[in-house]
Design a protein around this motif. Structure first.
Motif, PDB file in Angstrom:
ATOM      1  N   MET A 176     -31.781  43.780 -70.924  1.00  0.00           N
ATOM      2  CA  MET A 176     -32.199  43.072 -69.711  1.00  0.00           C
ATOM      3  C   MET A 176     -33.663  43.355 -69.356  1.00  0.00           C
ATOM      4  O   MET A 176     -34.318  42.541 -68.688  1.00  0.00           O
ATOM      5  CB  MET A 176     -31.284  43.446 -68.550  1.00  0.00           C
ATOM      6  N   LEU A 177     -34.181  44.498 -69.791  1.00  0.00           N
ATOM      7  CA  LEU A 177     -35.589  44.797 -69.540  1.00  0.00           C
ATOM      8  C   LEU A 177     -36.507  43.750 -70.170  1.00  0.00           C
ATOM      9  O   LEU A 177     -37.599  43.487 -69.655  1.00  0.00           O
ATOM     10  CB  LEU A 177     -35.942  46.185 -70.085  1.00  0.00           C
ATOM     11  N   THR A 178     -36.070  43.148 -71.284  1.00  0.00           N
ATOM     12  CA  THR A 178     -36.922  42.156 -71.944  1.00  0.00           C
ATOM     13  C   THR A 178     -37.051  40.891 -71.110  1.00  0.00           C
ATOM     14  O   THR A 178     -38.030  40.158 -71.246  1.00  0.00           O
ATOM     15  CB  THR A 178     -36.372  41.802 -73.334  1.00  0.00           C
ATOM     16  N   PHE A 179     -36.067  40.639 -70.276  1.00  0.00           N
ATOM     17  CA  PHE A 179     -36.197  39.515 -69.347  1.00  0.00           C
ATOM     18  C   PHE A 179     -37.348  39.818 -68.377  1.00  0.00           C
ATOM     19  O   PHE A 179     -38.081  38.922 -67.946  1.00  0.00           O
ATOM     20  CB  PHE A 179     -34.839  39.267 -68.681  1.00  0.00           C
ATOM     21  N   SER A 504     -38.046  54.442 -69.470  1.00  0.00           N
ATOM     22  CA  SER A 504     -37.216  53.434 -70.129  1.00  0.00           C
ATOM     23  C   SER A 504     -37.707  53.174 -71.553  1.00  0.00           C
ATOM     24  O   SER A 504     -36.908  52.838 -72.440  1.00  0.00           O
ATOM     25  CB  SER A 504     -37.254  52.122 -69.330  1.00  0.00           C
ATOM     26  N   TYR A 505     -39.003  53.337 -71.780  1.00  0.00           N
ATOM     27  CA  TYR A 505     -39.568  53.150 -73.117  1.00  0.00           C
ATOM     28  C   TYR A 505     -38.930  54.126 -74.114  1.00  0.00           C
ATOM     29  O   TYR A 505     -38.605  53.754 -75.246  1.00  0.00           O
ATOM     30  CB  TYR A 505     -41.087  53.349 -73.062  1.00  0.00           C
ATOM     31  N   ILE A 506     -38.725  55.365 -73.673  1.00  0.00           N
ATOM     32  CA  ILE A 506     -38.107  56.355 -74.554  1.00  0.00           C
ATOM     33  C   ILE A 506     -36.674  55.946 -74.894  1.00  0.00           C
ATOM     34  O   ILE A 506     -36.226  56.065 -76.043  1.00  0.00           O
ATOM     35  CB  ILE A 506     -38.127  57.749 -73.898  1.00  0.00           C
ATOM     36  N   GLU A 507     -35.941  55.466 -73.900  1.00  0.00           N
ATOM     37  CA  GLU A 507     -34.563  55.043 -74.157  1.00  0.00           C
ATOM     38  C   GLU A 507     -34.524  53.854 -75.122  1.00  0.00           C
ATOM     39  O   GLU A 507     -33.638  53.758 -75.976  1.00  0.00           O
ATOM     40  CB  GLU A 507     -33.874  54.673 -72.836  1.00  0.00           C
ATOM     41  N   VAL A 724     -44.214  45.142 -72.767  1.00  0.00           N
ATOM     42  CA  VAL A 724     -44.495  44.793 -74.162  1.00  0.00           C
ATOM     43  C   VAL A 724     -44.172  45.980 -75.072  1.00  0.00           C
ATOM     44  O   VAL A 724     -43.574  45.818 -76.145  1.00  0.00           O
ATOM     45  CB  VAL A 724     -45.967  44.366 -74.330  1.00  0.00           C
ATOM     46  N   ALA A 725     -44.574  47.184 -74.637  1.00  0.00           N
ATOM     47  CA  ALA A 725     -44.281  48.381 -75.432  1.00  0.00           C
ATOM     48  C   ALA A 725     -42.778  48.569 -75.610  1.00  0.00           C
ATOM     49  O   ALA A 725     -42.302  48.922 -76.697  1.00  0.00           O
ATOM     50  CB  ALA A 725     -44.892  49.611 -74.763  1.00  0.00           C
ATOM     51  N   ILE A 726     -42.013  48.319 -74.536  1.00  0.00           N
ATOM     52  CA  ILE A 726     -40.559  48.463 -74.596  1.00  0.00           C
ATOM     53  C   ILE A 726     -39.954  47.446 -75.568  1.00  0.00           C
ATOM     54  O   ILE A 726     -39.142  47.792 -76.429  1.00  0.00           O
ATOM     55  CB  ILE A 726     -39.947  48.293 -73.191  1.00  0.00           C
ATOM     56  N   VAL A 727     -40.370  46.207 -75.449  1.00  0.00           N
ATOM     57  CA  VAL A 727     -39.810  45.148 -76.298  1.00  0.00           C
ATOM     58  C   VAL A 727     -40.187  45.366 -77.765  1.00  0.00           C
ATOM     59  O   VAL A 727     -39.390  45.078 -78.664  1.00  0.00           O
ATOM     60  CB  VAL A 727     -40.292  43.766 -75.811  1.00  0.00           C
TER      61      VAL A 727
END
Length: 738
Positions: A176-179, A504-507, A724-727
């Protein structure tokens, strides 16, 4: 769990209530008269120009989104580096963000003439029309945001199948973070493009109209005046709506992901931690609606009384959310109820402090702005110097408020145990949710500003008389302050949200490695440690990950990332400032050309070519918004591929630190310069047409891109780079060089 499932349905219900009241307020506004034929004609010009611009912008953004969706699809289905739901989530985030901006702007363009006409009757009626119109924007943003979040949660909960509930919730929340990235990307285009449009028209119109021709602001003889009014809507309404939609959703999504990670060992508590930020936001919607009905003013109210009137609604909503958030946590029976509630209250208090500090440094009622106006006695240069200095000083209170907010929200949620990183970070995330929980009314006070500004323009162009103009000027000046407060609020929430996104990036990195292990026997970390199974990755703590990837200040790769992130904030501002300068230069040339080639304009015999000015701003905005936006998306990808996780973490930290302070400085300087001009125009220091007025107009012109283009865009940049880093985390762990 059944009780939790039942409580969940309050979330989509609240989103529908928000949309229902937004429609109700829209219909109420539409019942008001637009006034005379001339008022209707001018409003129609502005409405058509705004819709034409938005249509063109959505074409450009649509092409960009199509390219990104294709790229995500290839990564998901071709290389197994992303969840297959990512392309769809990204697309809906951008779509709903654009939709929120569209509905808000549509309402604003219908409301401006109605507000001006209401000002012919009373100040109170004009405030009600403008504020209820702004409330449509606020309620559409929170309604669509929470509806999209709850809809995706339902869909993913039905289709995602994992061995355990805990792993399933981790997949759902990180997907859902990518949304949120879709919402961030759309918000950046809306903010940058709208900001360039409005400030090109505003700066061009002021430099030639006010300084050279000596005609008032919003004078119908100024060819740029319609473009200026169009710009208020596309920049300060559609752009701000998309911006805060992204902030609102980003804080909820990041906190849900952190909740899933913090309670991995207990499925029931994990579900409650995920739903808590959504439920707080849902209750905040109901309380925002109550607050909206509380806003009213008496005829002849002063600026402080008008501010107090708006403050009444926001303060009541904030006070009630403090009570009801505790009730939500109590019903959920979440672990450390008092501590998490303390984090929520901390977030609210932090937001209030930032808002009050912004009000103090930007309102003409207070000494900082008055001092800037008084410095006009020695010319425009000292106005600019004074505004820059005041803006720098004004960063102290917001920064310290965020620092104290981070400390206490972490400590409260973690039970004052610094080693309990999971719960502490969850506390920071839910503090951001608390700050934005009453966004419905907070955004209403912000969107109200450009509506009041347009109403003043309509009144000026239609020559409605000094009493009407006095009322619209009062509303406009108040709108400058509320807009500056709204920008400060958005920037402050961005700082807390971005910090939650770092965790959240680490997860998301863990999930990326687990996905790699589906096709590989093992994964080697940069320091040589090897993880053989997915279960090994799942059990690793956040701090262990920091050690594995060498994310510490003695690693030069981290420092390189910090420098690049800090640089990004300044380069981004430089690009957007220069974009405004180039577009404004073309507008100046066009206005001068029309004054020169159509001599009957200044005598009122001939009408200016408004459409050509609108076209210049539109073309300039579409061209100039691409480079800063593409840079914001591409740099985190390149840094991830070259410098790996350590470099990316440094990039996000540097961007957050420099971007936050720079954004506060620019927003406050610009707001103060604007209100310093308004202070002189109100009759102080010689009034309109005086040397002091000319000097403050120059200051306001310099401040325009500060407060309406570069400054507010920075808070989107901060979060977009994190998103962007997360995705792209799967790509980073699979292909990075370091």
């Amino acid at each position: 769990m059944q009780n939790v499932d039942n409580i969940f349905w309050f979330i989509p219900f609240s989103s529908l209530v928000a949309l229902g009241f937004a429609f109700y307020f829209f219909k109420q506004v539409m019942k008001e008269s637009e006034g005379t034929d001339k008022m209707i004609t001018i409003a129609s010009h502005v409405r058509k120009g705004a819709m034409a611009y938005l249509k063109q912008q959505y074409k450009v953004v649509g092409i960009f989104f199509l390219v990104i969706v294709v790229m995500f699809s290839v990564l998901a289905y071709g290389f197994n580096l992303q969840n297959e739901w990512v392309p769809g989530a990204f697309l809906t985030g951008g779509f709903f963000s654009a939709l929120a901006g569209f509905f808000g702007m549509k309402t604003a363009t219908y409301a401006s003439a109605r507000t001006a006409n209401a000002a012919r009757t009373s100040l109170s009626l004009a405030l009600r029309v403008a504020f209820r119109s702004g409330a449509v924007m606020g309620l559409v943003v929170v309604g669509l945001g929470l509806f999209d979040i709850s809809a995706w949660f339902i869909v993913l909960n039905y289709f995602v199948d994992e061995p355990s509930v805990a792993e399933k919730m981790m997949i759902i929340t990180t997907t859902m973070l990518t949304f949120g990235m879709g919402a961030s990307a759309q918000a950046l285009f809306a903010r940058v493009g709208g900001g360039i449009f409005t400030k090109a028209a505003d700066v061009g119109g002021d430099l030639v109209g006010k300084i050279e021709a000596g005609i008032p602001e919003d004078d119908p003889r100024n060819p740029a005046t319609i473009a200026d009014n169009v710009g208020d809507n596309v920049g300060d309404v559609a752009g701000m709506g998309a911006d805060l939609y992204e902030s609102y959703c980003g804080s909820i999504l990041a906190t849900a992901a952190l909740g899933a990670a913090a309670f991995m060992g207990n499925a029931e508590l994990q579900m409650k931690a995920i739903l808590a930020p959504m439920l707080i936001a849902a209750v905040g919607i109901i309380l925002s609606i109550i607050g909206i009905f509380m806003v009213k003013a008496n005829e002849g109210a002063t600026q402080r009384q008008l501010l107090k009137s708006l403050g009444r609604g926001t303060n009541i909503s904030s006070a009630l959310i403090i009570v009801f958030s505790w009730v939500i946590l109590y019903i959920l029976e979440l672990e450390n109820i008092w501590g998490i509630w303390g984090a929520i209250v901390t977030g609210l208090i932090t937001g209030i402090i930032i808002g009050r500090a912004t009000e103090y440094y930007t309102s003409e009622e207070y000494r900082p702005t008055q001092k800037i106006a008084e410095s006009s006695s020695t010319g425009a240069a000292t106005v600019i110097i004074s505004g820059l200095g005041m803006g720098m000083i004004s960063t102290a209170i917001p920064v310290m408020a965020v620092v104290v907010g981070i400390i206490f929200s972490f400590l409260f949620a973690s039970g004052f145990d610094m080693d309990n990183m999971g719960l502490g970070l969850y506390g920071i995330g839910i503090a951001a949710v608390g700050m934005l929980s009453t966004l419905g009314i907070t955004l209403a006070t912000d969107a109200y500003g450009p509506i009041a500004d347009n109403a003043g323009g309509n009144a000026e162009m239609c020559e409605l008389g000094p009493e009407v103009r006095k009322r619209t000027d009062a509303l406009d000046s108040l709108g400058n302050t509320t807009a500056a407060t709204g920008k400060g609020f958005a920037i402050g929430s961005a700082a807390l949200t971005a910090l939650a996104l770092l965790a959240s990036y680490i997860e998301e990195l863990k999930i990326g490695i687990i996905r790699l292990l589906e096709t590989a026997e093992s994964y080697a970390f940069p320091n040589g440690n090897v993880v053989f199974t997915a279960s090994d990755v799942s059990s690793i703590s956040l701090m262990d990950f920091m050690d594995f990837f060498k994310v510490n200040l003695m690693n030069p790769i981290v420092l390189i990332g910090i420098f690049i992130g800090s640089m990004m904030a300044f380069v981004f501002c430089g690009l957007t400032m220069n974009a405004v300068g180039r577009a404004a230069g073309k507008m100046v040339d066009e206005v001068r050309r029309q004054f020169r080639e159509i001599p009957g304009i200044l005598t009122g015999k001939n009408e200016p070519d408004y459409a050509n000015c609108v076209a210049i701003s539109t073309k300039g905005a579409q061209k100039e918004m691409l480079l800063p936006s593409i840079l914001a998306i591409s740099v985190p990808i390149v840094v991830g591929l070259v410098f790996g996780v350590a470099g990316t973490m440094g990039l996000l930290v540097g961007g957050l630190g420099a971007g936050f302070v720079l954004a506060v400085f620019m927003a406050n300087s610009g707001g103060a310069w604007d209100n310093a001009k308004k202070y002189v125009e109100a009759g102080h220091l010689g009034g309109k047409g005086s040397e002091a007025h000319k000097a403050t107009v120059i200051g306001d012109t310099v401040g325009d891109p500060f407060k309406d283009t570069s400054g507010p865009s920075l808070n989107i940049l901060i979060k977009l780079m994190s998103m962007v880093a997360i995705v792209m985390s799967g790509v980073t762990v699979a292909y990075s060089l370091m």
